[in-house]
Design an enzyme around this catalytic site. Structure first.
Site, mmCIF file in Angstrom:
data_model
loop_
_atom_site.group_PDB
_atom_site.id
_atom_site.type_symbol
_atom_site.label_atom_id
_atom_site.label_comp_id
_atom_site.label_asym_id
_atom_site.label_seq_id
_atom_site.Cartn_x
_atom_site.Cartn_y
_atom_site.Cartn_z
ATOM 1 N N HIS A 1 7.951 -8.284 5.066
ATOM 2 C CA HIS A 1 9.091 -8.979 4.461
ATOM 3 C C HIS A 1 10.004 -8.080 3.649
ATOM 4 O O HIS A 1 10.987 -8.543 3.064
ATOM 5 C CB HIS A 1 8.625 -10.186 3.631
ATOM 6 C CG HIS A 1 7.918 -9.860 2.351
ATOM 7 N ND1 HIS A 1 8.557 -9.916 1.139
ATOM 8 C CD2 HIS A 1 6.656 -9.491 2.095
ATOM 9 C CE1 HIS A 1 7.692 -9.603 0.177
ATOM 10 N NE2 HIS A 1 6.531 -9.344 0.735
ATOM 11 N N CYS B 1 8.898 -7.190 -11.313
ATOM 12 C CA CYS B 1 7.824 -7.693 -10.483
ATOM 13 C C CYS B 1 7.118 -8.925 -11.012
ATOM 14 O O CYS B 1 7.025 -9.953 -10.359
ATOM 15 C CB CYS B 1 6.806 -6.607 -10.390
ATOM 16 S SG CYS B 1 6.424 -6.202 -8.774
ATOM 17 N N THR C 1 -8.186 -14.003 12.970
ATOM 18 C CA THR C 1 -7.259 -14.176 14.089
ATOM 19 C C THR C 1 -5.870 -13.704 13.685
ATOM 20 O O THR C 1 -5.376 -14.078 12.620
ATOM 21 C CB THR C 1 -7.197 -15.658 14.495
ATOM 22 O OG1 THR C 1 -8.516 -16.080 14.838
ATOM 23 C CG2 THR C 1 -6.257 -15.875 15.670
ATOM 24 N N THR D 1 0.004 -5.721 -0.066
ATOM 25 C CA THR D 1 -1.030 -5.927 -1.075
ATOM 26 C C THR D 1 -2.410 -5.753 -0.444
ATOM 27 O O THR D 1 -3.266 -5.019 -0.963
ATOM 28 C CB THR D 1 -0.918 -7.342 -1.695
ATOM 29 O OG1 THR D 1 0.358 -7.463 -2.313
ATOM 30 C CG2 THR D 1 -2.007 -7.580 -2.723
HETATM 31 C C1 LIG Z 1 5.800 -1.100 -3.489
HETATM 32 C C2 LIG Z 1 5.210 -2.412 -3.126
HETATM 33 N N1 LIG Z 1 3.928 -2.496 -2.754
HETATM 34 C C3 LIG Z 1 3.377 -3.671 -2.409
HETATM 35 C C4 LIG Z 1 4.079 -4.851 -2.429
HETATM 36 C C5 LIG Z 1 3.409 -6.122 -2.012
HETATM 37 O O1 LIG Z 1 3.694 -6.406 -0.681
HETATM 38 P P1 LIG Z 1 3.246 -7.750 0.016
HETATM 39 O O2 LIG Z 1 4.103 -8.812 -0.548
HETATM 40 O O3 LIG Z 1 3.499 -7.512 1.474
HETATM 41 O O4 LIG Z 1 1.807 -7.962 -0.254
HETATM 42 C C6 LIG Z 1 5.413 -4.805 -2.823
HETATM 43 C C7 LIG Z 1 6.232 -6.015 -2.906
HETATM 44 O O5 LIG Z 1 6.152 -6.824 -3.790
HETATM 45 C C8 LIG Z 1 5.986 -3.562 -3.171
HETATM 46 O O6 LIG Z 1 7.264 -3.487 -3.553
#
Ligand SMILES: Cc1ncc(COP(=O)(O)O)c(C=O)c1O
Lengths: 463, 88
Positions: free
Chosen positions: A263, A387, A301, A134
């Site tokens: 993750h 989502c 950090t 994100t």
């Molecule tokens: C394609 C995609 N982009 C971004 C994200 C967000 O990732 P993060 O949880 O590391 O911010 C996700 C997961 O929810 C995702 O599947």
């Protein structure tokens, strides 16, 4: 003491589950072992009288089998093993330059950076650690747009990209940027000709996700990269669902900027990276100001343990890619064929071949998705409102594929991964078949379909 | 670093299985066992250098598994996975 402790355990977690077990067994030696191995082993044989746990009003007989690998993946034991020392002895600040505590963790971070870089074929200097995909997507889109705003004012993304990409674009729109949200074809893949036509003189960036989180389709990254390079437009890809699962090479694919999440590849949450190309150089304006860490692109950090875990996850992903792929492909096929051979009117969403097999998104015609999800409470999966599971809005991704609301609502995403077992897939097939059949038998619509009244079917089988 | 004898390889394999079986976590246990079997099969007829490398890696995996069994079991959730309940 043993009995009091056990009573506590029973009351707290197990409710009346073991009502049938004889006190003699309960009072036995095995019941009070510290790690619980012995008593658990014994008690599995007991047939539960009632559900032992109740969460959000739903009674569960045990922890559901996990088939939601796009949402997040479990941490690999090899990853956890690498992280532990940095949560205990080696707690130093990696940016401390004056003592051992800083030096030892700085070394660990640079090793992790190389492990990430090796997986994507880049130079370690091009890897910037962030809190996740994100944040990486926000940095890429807003950061590039802000840097080049005096000359450019147009960006291209797709209608099926992740919310954080789309929302970053919306934020820029408010600042006066023009955004093209490219449609996708029925199979979920963009039309390269449409992309080419959308590129303008003032386009600065094309952002197209690598593997879609809802339907698993893989966009033609290499072709997009080539096109962007030839038109001198930057190419960013959200590869959160791709890195560690399919082969990604930033040079071969001409990727200028790429978002990765820890993750999603059996690493910890709260860590990720953005790849930023150095030659030809991509300039970005930092979205986080501060101590100037990460070459000024991301102050703050670094969380050593998370960074080390993320690096270990990338290393393991590289070593295990072939084995993972083989395993996941086999289970994916087993799931799809198991379900479609037993019930009709099941459709896979997204391209059949250009996909990551660990994502199987199926629409079950003539059943209500929410009822199906409730029926499948022993399986942890996501529905077509994926989502943003909080809302019952039909998925915008499935809508972009031209699916109607009913198809979107009756869709379920099964996510298979490294730790999924054959037995889990078999169980999932059985449960899906059983509940879809049950729900259809209750549905007047299904009766009509069976009688050959096909007004709905015509619409629904347009795949 | 030299290639293990058949006895050494087999003994490491058995030790890894024995240790892996101690994971209470269903998926981690099944994965450990599956990968142990797959890799030992894969390297059974490997040449000397490869076999030696795999043996070293196997020994590291064994040590790692011992540590992780301890850690996982210490924090294991008391509610079992549905996969470990008898199907009704
Ligand atoms: C394609 C995609 N982009 C971004 C994200 C967000 O990732 P993060 O949880 O590391 O911010 C996700 C997961 O929810 C995702 O599947």
């Amino acid at each position: 003491m043993a009995n009091a402790g056990l009573r506590f355990v029973c009351n707290r977690f197990l409710r009346g589950r073991f009502a049938k077990i004889q006190p003699a067994v309960l009072g036995g030696q095995a019941a009070c072992t510290q790690d619980g191995t012995a008593w658990q082993k014994r008690f599995y044989v007991a047939v539960p009288e009632e559900a032992p746990i109740k969460v959000k009003g739903i009674e569960l007989s045990g922890r559901p089998l996990y088939l939601d690998m796009q949402s997040t993946t479990p941490v690999d034991p090899r990853v956890l093993d690498a992280m532990m020392p940095y949560l205990t002895d080696m707690f130093g600040n990696p940016h401390s330059r004056t003592h051992l505590y800083g030096w030892e963790v700085e070394d660990a971070i640079e090793i992790a950076r190389k492990e990430v870089a090796d997986l994507i074929g880049s130079n370690p200097k091009e890897v910037i650690f962030t809190s996740g995909a994100t944040e990486s997507n926000n940095i890429a889109i807003k950061g590039i747009a802000n840097f080049y705003k005096s000359k450019k004012r147009h960006l291209i993304t797709t209608q099926t990209d992740h919310k954080c990409v789309l929302d970053s674009c919306r934020a820029l729109q408010q600042e006066g940027w023009d955004i093209t949200y490219l449609p996708v074809q029925e199979n979920g893949i963009i039309d390269l000709k449409e992309l080419e036509a959308a590129i303008r003189e003032d386009t600065v960036l094309v952002s197209v996700m690598a593997v879609n989180n809802e339907i698993g389709v893989i966009q033609p990254l290499k072709e997009i990269g080539q096109l962007c390079r030839s038109r001198k437009v930057f190419f960013h890809t959200d590869a959160a669902q791709a890195v560690g699962k399919i082969a990604i090479d930033v040079d071969d694919m001409n990727i200028d900027c790429m978002s990765i999440s820890g993750h999603k590849l059996y690493g910890p949450k709260g860590i990720g990276a953005i790849y930023v190309r150095r030659r030809p150089r991509v300039r970005i304006v930092a979205q986080m100001n501060g101590g100037g860490q990460e070459r000024g692109m991301r102050s703050g950090t670094l969380p050593t343990a998370l960074v080390v875990g993320f690096g270990a996850a990338c290393k393991v992903a590289q070593e295990e890619m072939v084995a993972d792929r083989k395993h996941i492909e086999r289970l994916s096929k087993m799931l799809y064929e198991g379900i479609t051979s037993k019930i009709e009117h099941v459709y896979m969403n997204g391209d059949k071949d250009r996909r990551y097999p660990g994502n199987v998104n199926l629409s079950f015609a003539h059943v209500e998705g929410e009822s199906l999800l409730m029926g499948l409470k022993d399986i942890a999966v996501s529905s077509g409102s994926a989502c943003t599971s909080a809302s019952l809005e039909p998925s915008y991704v499935l809508r972009a594929l031209g699916k109607d609301d009913e198809q979107a609502h009756s869709s379920i995403r099964f996510g298979i991964g490294r730790f999924t077992t054959e037995e889990e897939v078999e169980r999932a097939v059985d449960l899906a078949v059983q509940h879809v059949t049950r729900l259809r038998e209750m549905s007047p619509l299904w009766e009509m379909v069976q009688e050959g009244i096909d007004l709905k079917t015509i619409q629904w089988s347009q795949h | 670093m030299s290639a293990p004898t058949a006895v050494q390889a087999k003994s490491l394999f058995r030790a890894l299985l024995r240790e892996g079986k101690r994971f209470q976590h269903y998926n981690v246990r099944e994965y450990t066992l599956r990968r142990a079997r797959e890799s030992f099969r894969q390297y059974q007829n490997a040449d000397e250098a490869l076999a030696a490398e795999a043996f070293t890696k196997g020994k590291q995996d064994f040590e790692l598994t011992k540590r992780q069994v301890l850690l996982y079991n210490t924090y294991h959730h008391s509610t079992p996975s549905v996969m470990e309940l008898k199907q009704s």
